[in-house]
Design an enzyme around this catalytic site. Sequence first.
Site, PDB file in Angstrom:
ATOM      1  N   CYS A   8     -11.253  15.300 -31.330  1.00 20.36           N
ATOM      2  CA  CYS A   8     -10.581  14.485 -30.322  1.00 20.36           C
ATOM      3  C   CYS A   8     -11.487  13.369 -29.835  1.00 20.36           C
ATOM      4  O   CYS A   8     -12.616  13.242 -30.272  1.00 20.36           O
ATOM      5  CB  CYS A   8     -10.203  15.361 -29.144  1.00 20.36           C
ATOM      6  SG  CYS A   8      -9.154  16.744 -29.618  1.00 20.36           S
ATOM      7  N   GLY A  34      -7.429  11.050 -32.572  1.00 23.05           N
ATOM      8  CA  GLY A  34      -6.385  11.984 -32.171  1.00 23.05           C
ATOM      9  C   GLY A  34      -5.116  11.252 -31.833  1.00 23.05           C
ATOM     10  O   GLY A  34      -5.148  10.299 -31.043  1.00 23.05           O
ATOM     11  N   ASN A 108     -14.151  17.434 -26.488  1.00 24.47           N
ATOM     12  CA  ASN A 108     -14.110  17.202 -27.936  1.00 24.47           C
ATOM     13  C   ASN A 108     -15.058  18.198 -28.564  1.00 24.47           C
ATOM     14  O   ASN A 108     -16.242  18.207 -28.240  1.00 24.47           O
ATOM     15  CB  ASN A 108     -14.543  15.761 -28.252  1.00 24.47           C
ATOM     16  CG  ASN A 108     -14.737  15.495 -29.738  1.00 24.47           C
ATOM     17  OD1 ASN A 108     -15.538  14.667 -30.119  1.00 24.47           O
ATOM     18  ND2 ASN A 108     -14.013  16.200 -30.591  1.00 24.47           N
ATOM     19  N   GLY A 109     -14.524  19.020 -29.454  1.00 27.55           N
ATOM     20  CA  GLY A 109     -15.371  20.018 -30.113  1.00 27.55           C
ATOM     21  C   GLY A 109     -14.641  21.329 -30.270  1.00 27.55           C
ATOM     22  O   GLY A 109     -13.408  21.366 -30.223  1.00 27.55           O
ATOM     23  N   TYR A 248     -16.282  10.251 -42.663  1.00 28.94           N
ATOM     24  CA  TYR A 248     -14.847   9.982 -42.571  1.00 28.94           C
ATOM     25  C   TYR A 248     -14.342   9.668 -41.169  1.00 28.94           C
ATOM     26  O   TYR A 248     -13.506   8.788 -40.984  1.00 28.94           O
ATOM     27  CB  TYR A 248     -14.068  11.195 -43.110  1.00 28.94           C
ATOM     28  CG  TYR A 248     -12.600  11.192 -42.748  1.00 28.94           C
ATOM     29  CD1 TYR A 248     -11.714  10.329 -43.396  1.00 28.94           C
ATOM     30  CD2 TYR A 248     -12.105  12.025 -41.753  1.00 28.94           C
ATOM     31  CE1 TYR A 248     -10.370  10.304 -43.053  1.00 28.94           C
ATOM     32  CE2 TYR A 248     -10.760  12.007 -41.404  1.00 28.94           C
ATOM     33  CZ  TYR A 248      -9.898  11.152 -42.058  1.00 28.94           C
ATOM     34  OH  TYR A 248      -8.585  11.127 -41.713  1.00 28.94           O
TER      35      TYR A 248
HETATM   36  P1  AMP Z   1      -7.010  16.185 -49.268  1.00 27.56           P
HETATM   37  O1  AMP Z   1      -5.781  15.482 -49.683  1.00 27.56           O
HETATM   38  O2  AMP Z   1      -6.696  17.486 -48.541  1.00 27.56           O
HETATM   39  O3  AMP Z   1      -8.012  16.389 -50.370  1.00 27.56           O
HETATM   40  O4  AMP Z   1      -7.737  15.306 -48.133  1.00 27.56           O
HETATM   41  C1  AMP Z   1      -8.636  14.316 -48.458  1.00 27.56           C
HETATM   42  C2  AMP Z   1      -8.214  13.022 -47.854  1.00 27.56           C
HETATM   43  O5  AMP Z   1      -7.970  13.154 -46.454  1.00 27.56           O
HETATM   44  C3  AMP Z   1      -9.269  11.959 -47.993  1.00 27.56           C
HETATM   45  O6  AMP Z   1      -8.605  10.797 -48.421  1.00 27.56           O
HETATM   46  C4  AMP Z   1      -9.880  11.761 -46.620  1.00 27.56           C
HETATM   47  O7  AMP Z   1      -9.978  10.395 -46.297  1.00 27.56           O
HETATM   48  C5  AMP Z   1      -8.922  12.439 -45.672  1.00 27.56           C
HETATM   49  N1  AMP Z   1      -9.579  13.443 -44.825  1.00 27.56           N
HETATM   50  C6  AMP Z   1     -10.751  14.058 -44.987  1.00 27.56           C
HETATM   51  N2  AMP Z   1     -10.994  14.945 -44.000  1.00 27.56           N
HETATM   52  C7  AMP Z   1      -9.936  14.903 -43.180  1.00 27.56           C
HETATM   53  C8  AMP Z   1      -9.583  15.578 -41.963  1.00 27.56           C
HETATM   54  N3  AMP Z   1     -10.398  16.475 -41.398  1.00 27.56           N
HETATM   55  N4  AMP Z   1      -8.389  15.269 -41.398  1.00 27.56           N
HETATM   56  C9  AMP Z   1      -7.569  14.363 -41.949  1.00 27.56           C
HETATM   57  N5  AMP Z   1      -7.842  13.698 -43.095  1.00 27.56           N
HETATM   58  C10 AMP Z   1      -9.008  13.954 -43.704  1.00 27.56           C
END
Ligand code: AMP
Length: 450
Positions: A8, A34, A108-109, A248
Site C-alpha cells: 500500500c 494500491g 504499509n507492510g 517492479y
Molecule cells: P505473472 O503473469 O503472474 O507471471 O506476473 C508477472 C507480471 O506481473 C509482470 O509483468 C510484472 O510486471 C507484474 N507483477 C509482478 N509482481 C507483481 C505483483 N506483486 N502484483 C501485481 N503485478 C505484479
Amino acid sequence: MFDGGEKCAVVGVFGVKSSAKLAYLGLYAMQHRGQEASGISVSNGEKISTIKGRGLVSMVYDDAMLEKLQGESAIGHNRYSTAGNDSILDAQPIFARYALGELAIAHNGNFPNAQAVRQRLIDKGAIFSSSMDTENLIHLIAQSHQVKLRQRILDALNQVDGAYSLVFLSRSKLFAARDPRGFRPLSIAKIGDGYMVASETCAFDLAGATFVRDIEPGEMVVFENGKEPESIRFAASEPKRCIFEHIYFARPDSMLFGESVYDVRKGLGRLLWQEKPVEADMVIPVPDSSIPHAIGVSQASGLPFELGIIRNHYVGRTFIEPLQKIRDLKVKKKLSPIRSLISGKRVVIVDDSIVRGTTSRKIVSLLKEYGAKEVHMRIASPAVLFPCFYGIDTPNKEELIANNLTVSEIADYLKADSLAFLSIDALKKAVHSHEDFCLSCFDGNYFHNL
Ligand code: AMP
C-alpha cells in the site's frame, strides 16, 4: 496470515493548512501502490475526521469533501487489492477512540505472525472489526499501561514482528515509524513550515514538498507543534529493504532507499544483457513497468529500443459482447503489438518479473500472432521461487511457475524461442549495499520467526 497493509501507500502531513489536500496529492501520486480503496484522516486539533471509499483516489474524493476536511495534520492510505475482503471494512486509516483520546493509523507492510497476536488479544476480550493486521496495533496501543501515546506506540511495535511503514495521527501529533529491517520505504520532506512523510518520494514531487531524508529502520519520528521533529530509535537497525520495490513496485521517478528507481532498473537491464545476450533485431518492453529495464538492455546491446507493444491506459470492463469469440480478448484490450514493426523480426521482449507466468505466456503468443519471427524473453529479475511475507502480493509457492518448472520447461510453456532470468549475483550488483536488502522471494531467506 492475516491481510495487512500489504503493497500500500501511506502519507502524512503535519503543520500545514490544507493538510488533507496535500495528503490527497500524495495519494494521487502513489496510486500505483494500491487501487482498491483510499482514505484520509484529518485532525483540526480537537477531533479527527476520516473519509474512506472504494476505488481510485480520483473517484473517492471531490473538492467539497476535501474542503470539509479542515486541519493542519493528516494521514492517508491507498489500499492494494487482495482477494476476499470487504474493501471498505478493510480500508484505512483505521480510526479508534481509546483511553487517551482519538487515534488514526495507516500501514504499509505485513505482520506474518499477526494471527498469534490477534488470538492473544481476542483471548483478553478484544473485538475486531476488520481482517487487517493493522487492527492489532490499535488494541496493543489501547491496552498498553504506558502513560504517553508515544510510549504506547513503542510498546505496541515491540510486540509485532514483520514489515511496517506506519503513520499515526492523534489530535495534536503525527508519528511515523519504520520497522527495524526497513522492508518498506518511508521518507520525510519539508513543505512550507511543516512536514510531509510518504512511502515514495514521487508524492513529494506532486505536493511541492522537498525531500529531507528517509526514516531509518527502527526509527520513529514524532511531529509536534512548535518543536523540531523528534527522532526516537526504538530498535537497532538491521536493514532488509525490499528488492522488489526496485524491480517492479515503486514508481521510476522515485528515489528509493537512497537510489533512483529508474537507474536501478536500467542497471538490471544492462546486467541482464551482459549475462544472457541473444541475436535479435530489436528490444521491446512489456509496457509500462518494464520500460526502464528494456532501455538498459537496449543500451547494453546496441539493439534499437522499440515500443513494440502499445498499452491501452483506459481499460475497463467490456460491456458489449463481441460478435465472434476473440482469442485473448482480455490481454488484447490492454496490450496491442505494432504489426508493421515486429512482423518478420527477431524480438527481445523484456519484462521485470515472472510470477505465475500468465502474462508472459499471453505476450509471447500475441507477438507470434502478430508475425514476430523469434521471441526471446528476458526477465530483469531472478526466478520468483518463494512467497513474500512482507507486503508484496506474491502467491503461494505452488502457484509460482519457477517453483514447478525448470527454465527450459518455462520457455516451452511460454512458447518462447529462448528465456533467461537475471542471476541473483547480478541483482545484488544492481543496488548499493546488497546485504541490506531482502531477497527472500528469490532465495527463501526470511527474517521473522517462522
Ligand atoms: P505473472 O503473469 O503472474 O507471471 O506476473 C508477472 C507480471 O506481473 C509482470 O509483468 C510484472 O510486471 C507484474 N507483477 C509482478 N509482481 C507483481 C505483483 N506483486 N502484483 C501485481 N503485478 C505484479
